[in-house]
Write an enzyme that holds these catalytic residues in place. Structure first.
Site, PDB file in Angstrom:
ATOM      1  NE  ARG B 270      -1.908   1.920   3.377  1.00 26.37           N
ATOM      2  CZ  ARG B 270      -1.799   1.836   4.628  1.00 26.37           C
ATOM      3  NH1 ARG B 270      -2.227   0.731   5.541  1.00 26.37           N
ATOM      4  NH2 ARG B 270      -0.797   2.533   5.539  1.00 26.37           N
ATOM      5  CG  HIS B 274      -6.403   2.476   6.214  1.00 27.50           C
ATOM      6  ND1 HIS B 274      -6.503   1.187   5.633  1.00 27.50           N
ATOM      7  CD2 HIS B 274      -7.414   2.723   6.545  1.00 27.50           C
ATOM      8  CE1 HIS B 274      -7.660   0.693   5.821  1.00 27.50           C
ATOM      9  NE2 HIS B 274      -8.310   1.554   6.415  1.00 27.50           N
ATOM     10  CE1 TYR B 283       0.786   2.636   8.766  1.00 26.00           C
ATOM     11  CE2 TYR B 283      -0.423   4.168   9.884  1.00 26.00           C
ATOM     12  CZ  TYR B 283      -0.312   3.261   8.742  1.00 26.00           C
ATOM     13  OH  TYR B 283      -0.878   3.668   7.772  1.00 26.00           O
TER      14      TYR B 283
HETATM   15  C1  LIG Z   1     -14.840  -5.674  11.486  1.00 27.78           C
HETATM   16  C2  LIG Z   1     -14.089  -4.484  11.086  1.00 27.78           C
HETATM   17  N1  LIG Z   1     -13.272  -4.152  12.071  1.00 27.78           N
HETATM   18  C3  LIG Z   1     -12.388  -2.884  11.838  1.00 27.78           C
HETATM   19  C4  LIG Z   1     -12.571  -2.100  10.747  1.00 27.78           C
HETATM   20  C5  LIG Z   1     -11.708  -0.860  10.755  1.00 27.78           C
HETATM   21  N2  LIG Z   1     -10.838  -1.060   9.502  1.00 27.78           N
HETATM   22  C6  LIG Z   1     -11.109  -0.582   8.349  1.00 27.78           C
HETATM   23  S1  LIG Z   1      -9.904  -1.102   7.074  1.00 27.78           S
HETATM   24  C7  LIG Z   1      -8.836  -1.947   8.321  1.00 27.78           C
HETATM   25  C8  LIG Z   1      -7.666  -2.616   7.948  1.00 27.78           C
HETATM   26  C9  LIG Z   1      -7.907  -3.532   6.932  1.00 27.78           C
HETATM   27  O1  LIG Z   1      -6.649  -4.023   6.674  1.00 27.78           O
HETATM   28  P1  LIG Z   1      -6.696  -5.200   5.286  1.00 27.78           P
HETATM   29  O2  LIG Z   1      -7.469  -6.273   5.561  1.00 27.78           O
HETATM   30  O3  LIG Z   1      -5.160  -5.582   5.091  1.00 27.78           O
HETATM   31  O4  LIG Z   1      -6.974  -4.111   4.133  1.00 27.78           O
HETATM   32  P2  LIG Z   1      -6.670  -2.924   3.417  1.00 27.78           P
HETATM   33  O5  LIG Z   1      -6.990  -1.815   3.886  1.00 27.78           O
HETATM   34  O6  LIG Z   1      -4.875  -2.927   3.817  1.00 27.78           O
HETATM   35  O7  LIG Z   1      -6.606  -2.863   1.972  1.00 27.78           O
HETATM   36  C10 LIG Z   1      -9.572  -1.772   9.676  1.00 27.78           C
HETATM   37  C11 LIG Z   1      -9.178  -2.135  10.899  1.00 27.78           C
HETATM   38  C12 LIG Z   1     -13.726  -2.669   9.904  1.00 27.78           C
HETATM   39  N3  LIG Z   1     -13.822  -1.908   8.780  1.00 27.78           N
HETATM   40  N4  LIG Z   1     -14.384  -3.690  10.102  1.00 27.78           N
END
Ligand SMILES: Cc1ncc(C[n+]2csc(CCOP(=O)(O)OP(=O)(O)O)c2C)c(N)n1
Ligand SMILES: Cc1ncc(C[n+]2csc(CCOP(=O)(O)OP(=O)(O)O)c2C)c(N)n1
Ligand SMILES: [Mg+2]
Ligand SMILES: [Mg+2]
Lengths: 327, 376, 376, 327
Positions: B270, B274, B283
C-alpha cells in the site's frame, strides 16, 4: 484544592487511560491500531511509547479475538481495556460480550470477575461511511450482566474511564466520537460523582430533557434556544445507561410534568422506550403529556450527506418539547 | 528471460517463498514460470497498460477531490493497480466479484462507472450499484464479511449446475492481509472447501492493516493458510500484472471446472495512506515506501512494453492523455453531483415496506413542511 | 514391539497420516515413536488405568442418573477416556485447563469433585467451581468460545514472565472437531501464533458434531490446520492413553519453554450419543460403532498391563470395585442435592452489585412473601 | 371449504417448511444437524430425505458462516431458511445479521433483496443448560431493516413460516420451543391473517394482556384463571415483534384502561418498554394505570432448577393484573 485543566474529551480520555495505567500495573490497553498510531482517534496516543508493548498492544484484526482474549487476560488477573475502532465493528465480538463477558460472574456464582472495559466510539455526525456512525447502546443495555456508560464532557471522560477500569464489573464505555474535540474543564483531584449516577446539567422548570453522550450538547443547545421562547428546560445527562439512575429524572418530571428523551439510536426498543416506561410507571399522576422520544428514525444509518436528516438536532428537540407542552 | 524467483527477507511478508509467481521483474524483464505460462497478445498488454494507468489517474483525482472536501474520505489503491487489473482481466463476464472497499481497479475493469465509488466516499450514497448488472457486488466495509457472501454465492453457482461444464461460472472474493485474522474469512475457507465451491480467494497482502504490519496477523506467509483447510494457495507478485492475471485465470478456470477453491496471496504494498484520514508516518519509515517505488507495477509494464516495442512514446502519451480526460470528466461529474433528498432516508428499508417507516416518513415530511410554512 | 503406524481410510477422519502417534496398539502392544518416547513407571500406568476406569464408571452412573430424571441432560465421554486422561496426566499443577462441556475425565484428573459437572447437568447450577482453585476453567457450552479465553490466559502467562524458565506455565485448551469450523477457534490460532502464547490446543476429533460427520467440517485432517497459522500440529491416537500423555506432555513442555503453541488432534470416537437428548441411530450405523469397540481405550491398556504383569486380576477387580464405590457415593450425593434458593437468581449478576437487580430482588421477595401470607 | 388438521407446533412448522419447499424450487433449508437428524427438535424431519441434500443441507458448525453464506445464496437468487439450533447460539452470527442482512436492501437502494428467514427456537421452560433458553428478540427488533415475528399456535406456525419464506424481507422467526409439542387445529386452505398483524385471541373488558410466542399460552391461562375472580381479561398475541401491529392494542386499551405486557426476556430495554411507550403516547387519556410489565428479571437466564423463578407464570401475570387494577 482544585487542579483543573482544560482538555478536549479526546485528551481527557487519553489522560484518564494514562492515569489508570499508572495506578494499576494490571491495566492493559488493547485493540486495533492503538499502539504506534495511537488509535484512529488518537485516544491512546503516546501510551504504548510510555508504557511499553506489553501493556499497550495492537491486536490482530478481529474483534471476537480482542474481547475473547481479553476475557482470558482478565481470568489471569489483568484488567484489559479493549478499544473497538468504531461502533459498527463491535458486532463480531457480540457473542463474546453477551454470552461470555456478561455471564461469567453469574454462572461462576461470583468466583470469577471480569474487570473488562470495552471502549466504543459511537454515534454519527462526522461524515463517515457506513458502519462508522452507529448507536448500538440498547443492544448492551438490554443485556443483564453488563454495565453501560457514556460520557458527555471532558471531566466525565477523564473520571468515568478511570472509574470504569477500577470497577470489577464488565463495562461498555461509549464515547461520543463527534464530541472528541470539544473542550471543557477537568478537575483532576477527585471525581464529583460515582460512575452510575445521572446528573442534572441544567436546571429548568417547564419540561425535562433526558440525553446522554453526544446528545447532551444538543439538548443543552436546545434548552438555550428555548429561553428565547420563554421556556425553561431542565436537562439531565444520564451518564449511566445500565443501570439507569432514574431518581433525578423522576424528581424532575414530578416538577415539570413533561419529558422528552433524546438519542441518536432508532426509537424502536431503544433506551427512550425504557425511560418512557419507567417514568410513566413512577410519575403516572405527574405527567401532563406522554413521554416523547426524539431519536434517529427506524432506518439504517444513512449516507453521510443524509445524516443531518437522520440525527436529532436542536430543531427536532424543540419540536418534541413543543409537542409535549401542547399535549 | 530467466526463471522466476525473487529473494526477500525471511518474514511473513518475505519474498523467498517457493510459490511466489512472477512473470515480469521490476526491471521489466519477462520471466517464465512452469505452472503459469501465458501468452499475452500485444493488444492485451496494451489494454492492461491502459487500465493500470487509468485507475492510477482516477485514484489520484479521487485523492485530490478528497483533499478539496468533495469526498469525505478516500481509500487509495496506489501500488495495487497490477494486482487488481490482472485479476480483473482474468474474469469472465459471468464470473461474480466480491470486493472490499479498495477494489476500484477491478470495478473499473468490470465496466462500472467509476463515479460509483466516488459517490459512496462522498457520502451521497452507500454504493448502490446493482451487483447483478456488472456482476460486481457492492463494497463491503466490515472486514471479511464479504468472503462468506462470496462463498454462499459460489455454492449457489454449484447448485445451479454452472460448474464443471462449458458455461462454468466462478466467484472472485477479495480481502486484505488484515482480514485474514477475522473469523469470517476462516469460516469462508471451511465452507468453500467442504462444499467444494467455485471460488477464488484473492488476498491483497499490501503489508498493512491500517497501521498494523503483516507480522501482527501472521507468522507465516498467508498463502499457506489454505492448505490446512484443504485447498491450494499460491503467492503471486502483486505488482506484476501479468502474473496476477495468470494466477487468477488459472484459479478461476479450475474453479469453473469444478476443482474447488484456491487462495491467491498477491504480495504487494500500500503505497499511500490507509485512507485519506490516516497518517502513515506514525508507523512506517520513508525508506520502506521508497524501496517499493522501485517495484512500481506500472513502471515495469511500461519498461517491458517499451523493450518489446509493443508501446512507444506516442502510445504512452495517448494513454496518459486519455486517463487525464477521464479523470477530468469524473471530477466535473463529482462536483455536479446532487445531494440526496432528505426523505430518501426512508426508502428501501424493506423490500416489502413497513408501516413504522411509512409513519415516520409522513411525520418527517410534515415536520419539514412546518419549516417551509414558517419560512413562507 | 513394532513401529507406530495404523492404516485407515483416506478421509479427514482417516488414520493413514504420517503424524499419527500411537504407543499402544488396540491389541495392547507397546509401540515406539521416534519423537514421543516416554518411559512410564508401573505406578503411573496403574494410576492411568484407575483413572480411565473411574471416569468411565462415573460416566455410566451419570447416564443412569439422567435416565432416571436426576440429571436434565448428560454429555457422555464414553470412548474418549484415554484422550482425556492422557492429557490430564500430562498437566502440571500450575497449568491451566480450558474445557468444553465433555472433559469430565480431565476435570477428574485435576482433582475436582466429580459432583460439579453433575450439578451443572442437573440444572442446579451453571458449574460454578472456582477456576483458579484447581486451575480448570468452567465448562463452556458456546462452541469454540473458550479457545480465545485460553489464548488470552496464555498471553497473560507470558506477560507474567512465567514462560521459558523453570517455573513455566502453560494452557491446555480443549475443543471438538465441530468447533474447528468456528471463527473463534481460528482467531485463537491467529492470536496464539502471533503472540507466541504458551498454549496447547487439544482437539478431540470424535468424528461427530452431534450428527455432522467430520467430513462436514473439513476435507483434510484437522491437525494440519495449524501449519497455515504458523505452528505445528500433530495427530495422536486418542484411544491410546500413553500416546495422548506423551504428545500432550511434549507440547506443554514446549509451550512452557517459550516455543509457542501446538495443535493436537486426538483421533477418537464418540461411542455414545452426543448427549442424552440425542438419537445417533438417525445418522450412523451400528457397524461403525462396533468397529470402534475393538479400539476401546481401556481394553488395550488392560491388555498391556496384563501382558506386562503390571496389573493382575486382583488389581483390576479392586480398581473396578473402587470405581463402583465412587459412583455409588456420587449417586447418593446427587440424590441428596438440594435445589437452589429461588432468590439466588439475583445473586452475582455483578461483582459490584446493581440497584436494578437489588430492586427486583426486593420486589420478588415481597411477591413470594405474599404467597406465604395467603397460605398462612 | 376448510381443510383443518390437528398438529403440534413442531409438526406444523415441519409441514409449513415442506410446503414452502414444494412451492418454490429456490427455497433452501440449511443449518446444523437439520439433515439426517431432522434438527435437534425434529422441525426439519424428513425434509432432506424428500427434497435432497442440495436443498436441505447440514452446514459446518459456525453460525456466522451459516448466515453469511445464506446471504450469498440469496444474492444468487435462492431463498435460504437458516436454522439456528438454540437462541443462545445466534450471537456468533450477529454481525452478519445486523450489519449485513439488515442493511443490504437499504444500502443498495433497493437493488438487492435478501429473502432470508432465520429460524430461532427461543425461550426457556425446557430444563436446559445455559445458552439454551434465551429470549433475544429485542436485539433484533431494535435493528432497522429486520422484521421479527413469533408464532404461538400450530396454525400460525404453519402459515407464518410460509409467509416469512415468501416475503422478500429478511425475517427473524422466533419459535416458542417449549410449546413445540402443543397441539391445535391448522387450517390448511389459506391463512387468516397477514404476517405482520397482531390478533386478539381472547376478548375481555377489564384489562388487556399482551404477549407473544410462548407467553401467549401463559397469558391465556392467566385470563382463564382470572374468571374465577370475576375478571374478564383481553389477550392479544402480537405475532409480529417488528414492525409491531399496535392498532388492536390501542383499541383494546382504550376500552380496558389497563395493560400488562408479558415476555420472558428481561424488562430492561425490552419489547415491553416499547409497547409501554407507544401505548402511553397513543392512549394517554385512556390509561387508568401505567402499562406494567411482567417479564424475566434483569439477570442472566439461570440454571434449570431456577427457571420457574425466572419465567413469568400464571401467578406473576395475575399479580401484574392486580397491581394494574389496583393502581
Ligand atoms: C470488522 C471491522 N473491524 C475494523 C474495521 C476498521 N478497519 C477498516 S480497514 C481496516 C484494516 C484492513 O486491513 P486489510 O484487511 O489488510 O485491508 P487494506 O485496508 O490493507 O486493504 C480496519 C481495521 C472494519 N472496517 N471492520
Ligand atoms: C455456537 C454454538 N452453536 C451450536 C451449539 C450446539 N451444539 C452443542 S454441541 C454441538 C456439536 C459440537 O461438536 P464438537 O465440537 O465436535 O464437540 P463434541 O460434542 O463432539 O465433543 C453443537 C452444534 C453450541 N453449543 N454452540
Ligand atoms: Mg492490508
Ligand atoms: Mg465432535
Amino acid at each position: 484544592m482544585t487542579m483543573a485543566e482544560t482538555l478536549t474529551i479526546g485528551r481527557a480520555l487519553n489522560a484518564g487511560l494514562r492515569r489508570a495505567l499508572e495506578d494499576d500495573a494490571k491495566v492493559l490497553i488493547m485493540g486495533e491500531d492503538i499502539g504506534r498510531l495511537g488509535g484512529v482517534f488518537r485516544i491512546t496516543d503516546g501510551l504504548q511509547k510510555d508504557f511499553g508493548e506489553d501493556r499497550v498492544f495492537d491486536t490482530p484484526l478481529a474483534e471476537s479475538g480482542i474481547v475473547g482474549t481479553a476475557i482470558g487476560l482478565a481470568l489471569r488477573g489483568y484488567r484489559p481495556v479493549c478499544e473497538i475502532q468504531f461502533d459498527g465493528f463491535v458486532f463480531p465480538a457480540y457473542d463474546q460480550i453477551v454470552s461470555q463477558v456478561a455471564k461469567y460472574c453469574f454462572r461462576s456464582r461470583g468466583n470469577v470477575r471480569l474487570p473488562i472495559v470495552i471502549r466504543i466510539p459511537f454515534g454519527g455526525g462526522i461524515g463517515a461511511v457506513e458502519h462508522h456512525s452507529e448507536s448500538p447502546e440498547a443492544y448492551f443495555a438490554h443485556t443483564a450482566g453488563l454495565k453501560v456508560v457514556s460520557c458527555a464532557t471532558p471531566e466525565d471522560a477523564y473520571w468515568m474511564i478511570q472509574q470504569s477500569i477500577a470497577s470489577d464489573d464488565p463495562i461498555i464505555f461509549f464515547e461520543p466520537k463527534r464530541r472528541y474535540w470539544e473542550k471543557g474543564p477537568v478537575e483532576l483531584a477527585a471525581p464529583q460523582l460515582p460512575l452510575h449516577a445521572s446528573r442534572v446539567v441544567r436546571a429548568g422548570s417547564h419540561a425535562t430533557l433526558v440525553a446522554y453522550g453526544p446528545m447532551v450538547r444538543a439538548a443543552l443547545d436546545a434548552a438555550q434556544a428555548a429561553v428565547e421562547d420563554g421556556q425553561d428546560l431542565e436537562v439531565i445527562d444520564l451518564r449511566s445507561l445500565s443501570p439507569l439512575d432514574m431518581d433525578p429524572v423522576y424528581e424532575s418530571v414530578r416538577r415539570t410534568g413533561h419529558l422528552v428523551v433524546v438519542h441518536e439510536a432508532p426509537s424502536n426498543v431503544g433506551l427512550g422506550a425504557e425511560i418512557a416506561a419507567r417514568v410513566t410507571e413512577e410519575c403516572f399522576y405527574s405527567l401532563e403529556a406522554p413521554v416523547l422520544r426524539v431519536t434517529g428514525p427506524n432506518v439504517p444509518y444513512p449516507a453521510a450527506r443524509l445524516e443531518e436528516t437522520y440525527l436529532p438536532d436542536l430543531d427536532r428537540i424543540l419540536d418534541g418539547v413543543q409537542r409535549s407542552l401542547a399535549w | 528471460m530467466a526463471m522466476a524467483h525473487t529473494a526477500g527477507a525471511d518474514r511473513p511478508g518475505g519474498l523467498d517463498e517457493p510459490d511466489f509467481v512472477q512473470l515480469l521483474s521490476p526491471e521489466g524483464e519477462r520471466l517464465h514460470h512452469p505452472d503459469y505460462d501465458v501468452d499475452f497478445s500485444d493488444e492485451q498488454l496494451r489494454q492492461m497498460y491502459r487500465d493500470v494507468t487509468a485507475v492510477r489517474r482516477l485514484d489520484t483525482e479521487a485523492s485530490a477531490l478528497q483533499r478539496q472536501g468533495e469526498l469525505a474520505i478516500w481509500a487509495s489503491l496506489l501500488g495495487q493497480e497490477a494486482a487488481q487489473v490482472g485479476a480483473g482481466h482474468a474474469l469472465r463476464p459471468r464470473d461474480m466479484v466480491f470486493p472490499t472497499y479498495r477494489e476500484h481497479a477491478v470495478l473499473y475493469c468490470r465496466g462500472i462507472d467509476p463515479i460509483k465509488p466516488l459517490s459512496l466516499f462522498r457520502g451521497a450514497d452507500q454504493g448502490g450499484w446493482d451487483p447483478d448488472e456488472h456482476r460486481f457486488n457492492m463494497y463491503t466495509i466490515v472486514i471479511g464479511a464479504q468472503t462468506l457472501h462470496a462463498t454462499g454465492y459460489a455454492m449457489g453457482i454449484a447448485k445451479d449446475g454452472k460448474v464443471g461444464n462449458g458455461d462454468g461460472e466462478a466467484v472472485l472474493a477479495f480481502f486484505g492481509d488484515g482480514a485474514s485474522s477475522q473469523g469470517d474469512v476462516n469460516e469462508a475457507f471451511v465452507w468453500a472447501s467442504v462444499f467444494h465451491a467455485p471460488i477464488v480467494f484473492f488476498c491483497q497482502n499490501n503489508q498493512y492493516a491500517i497501521s498494523a504490519p503483516i507480522e501482527r496477523q501472521t507468522r507465516v506467509p498467508l498463502y499457506r493458510r489454505s492448505a490446512g483447510f484443504g485447498f491450494p494457495g499460491v503467492r503471486v507478485d502483486g505488482n506484476d500484472v501479468l502474473a496476477s492475471y495468470a494466477v487468477t485465470k488459472t484459479a478461476l478456470d479450475q474453479a469453473r471446472l469444478g476443482q474447488g477453491p484456491t487462495l491467491i496471496e498477491a504480495y504487494t504494498y500500500r503505497m499511500g495512506a490507509h485512507t485519506s484520514s490516516d497518517d502513515p508516518t506514525r508507523y512506517r519509515i520513508a525508506s520502506e515506501v521508497e524501496s517499493w517505488q522501485a517495484k512500481d507495477p506500472i513502471l515495469r509494464l511500461r519498461r517491458y512494453l517499451t523493450a518489446e516495442g509493443i508501446g512507444d512514446d506516442a502510445f504512452f502519451a495517448e494513454v496518459e492523455a486519455q486517463a487525464t480526460r477521464e479523470a477530468m470528466q469524473l471530477r466535473e461529474r463529482v462536483l455536479a453531483m446532487p445531494d440526496p433528498e432528505p426523505l430518501s432516508i426512508f426508502d428501501h428499508v424493506y423490500p416489502d415496506g413497513s408501516p413504522l417507516v411509512d409513519a415516520e416518513r409522513d411525520q418527517y415530511a410534515r415536520y419539514l413542511a412546518g419549516f417551509a410554512e414558517e419560512v413562507a
